[in-house]
Design a protein around this motif. Structure first.
Motif, PDB file in Angstrom:
ATOM      1  N   ARG A  38       0.832  -1.203   0.000  1.00  0.00           N
ATOM      2  CA  ARG A  38       0.000   0.000   0.000  1.00  0.00           C
ATOM      3  C   ARG A  38       0.875   1.264   0.000  1.00  0.00           C
ATOM      4  N   ILE A  42       1.271   4.299  -2.875  1.00  0.00           N
ATOM      5  CA  ILE A  42       1.125   5.728  -2.547  1.00  0.00           C
ATOM      6  C   ILE A  42       2.361   6.494  -3.007  1.00  0.00           C
ATOM      7  N   SER A  45       2.431   6.884  -6.706  1.00  0.00           N
ATOM      8  CA  SER A  45       1.414   7.820  -7.192  1.00  0.00           C
ATOM      9  C   SER A  45       1.845   9.277  -7.071  1.00  0.00           C
ATOM     10  N   LEU A  74      -4.778  -3.204  -4.527  1.00  0.00           N
ATOM     11  CA  LEU A  74      -5.392  -2.337  -5.542  1.00  0.00           C
ATOM     12  C   LEU A  74      -6.918  -2.374  -5.459  1.00  0.00           C
ATOM     13  N   PHE A  78      -7.343   0.981  -3.447  1.00  0.00           N
ATOM     14  CA  PHE A  78      -7.312   1.882  -4.594  1.00  0.00           C
ATOM     15  C   PHE A  78      -8.252   1.389  -5.699  1.00  0.00           C
ATOM     16  N   ASN A  80     -10.280   2.711  -7.672  1.00  0.00           N
ATOM     17  CA  ASN A  80     -10.433   3.544  -8.876  1.00  0.00           C
ATOM     18  C   ASN A  80      -9.113   3.807  -9.590  1.00  0.00           C
ATOM     19  N   LEU A  81      -8.038   3.202  -9.121  1.00  0.00           N
ATOM     20  CA  LEU A  81      -6.738   3.389  -9.757  1.00  0.00           C
ATOM     21  C   LEU A  81      -6.597   2.394 -10.898  1.00  0.00           C
TER      22      LEU A  81
END
Length: 174
Positions: A38, A42, A45, A74, A78, A80-81
């Motif tokens: 995780r 981050i 990103s 994911l 995340f 929506n990534l």
């Protein structure tokens, strides 16, 4: 919605702190690997950068990280990534162009491919299985200039008192 445990919250603070090398000890299924993956996503990103997750055996990394933990993080944290999966070289690409690679230190060709690049983050998963020498060789590639502070994460179940990770992280001996 994803909710960190108290221990994961404490580990997250340490991983975001000034230390370059951060170790997570804990029992099986305690969430160490999930939390570190995780954190890597981050970091990836934030700036276009390259990151690598390594284990002793590529096949173990593929089974545990590529097929389980990475897609789980994911999906849960995340959702929506949108990432693209390179299933031949085993890396994902984030929308900003960052890459997260996986690999094993057991195959010379694969090691050469991985160590032919520079990284902003290195994660030695189950590092109690790794030799001091192989970690030191891999660490020479922690050299990417991406705008991120270069970081190394380690996780393992508590090692024996003879393992290098015990001496480095518990006894604080280099």
């Amino acid at each position: 919605m994803f909710q960190k445990t108290l221990i994961q919250s404490r580990a997250t603070v340490l991983m975001g702190g000034p230390a370059t090398h951060v170790m997570s000890f804990g029992g099986s299924r305690s969430g160490k690997t999930f939390n570190i993956v995780r954190a890597i996503i981050i970091r990836a990103s934030k700036h276009t950068s390259r990151h690598v997750i390594l284990r002793l055996n590529f096949n173990h990394c593929k089974t545990s990280i590529w097929l389980d933990t990475l897609p789980k993080v994911l999906r849960i944290v995340f959702p929506n990534l949108s990432v693209s999966w390179n299933k031949s070289d085993y890396y994902i690409t984030l929308p900003n162009g960052s890459e997260i690679w996986i690999g094993g230190l057991d195959d010379d060709k694969r090691v050469e491919k991985i160590l032919g690049k520079e990284y902003s983050t290195m994660f030695f998963n189950e590092c109690s299985q790794l030799s001091w020498d192989s970690v030191q060789v891999a660490l020479t590639r922690l050299a990417e200039k991406s705008g991120l502070k270069n970081k190394v994460y380690y996780d393992e179940n508590p090692p024996t008192k003879r393992h290098w990770s015990y001496w480095a992280f518990v006894k604080k001996v280099h």
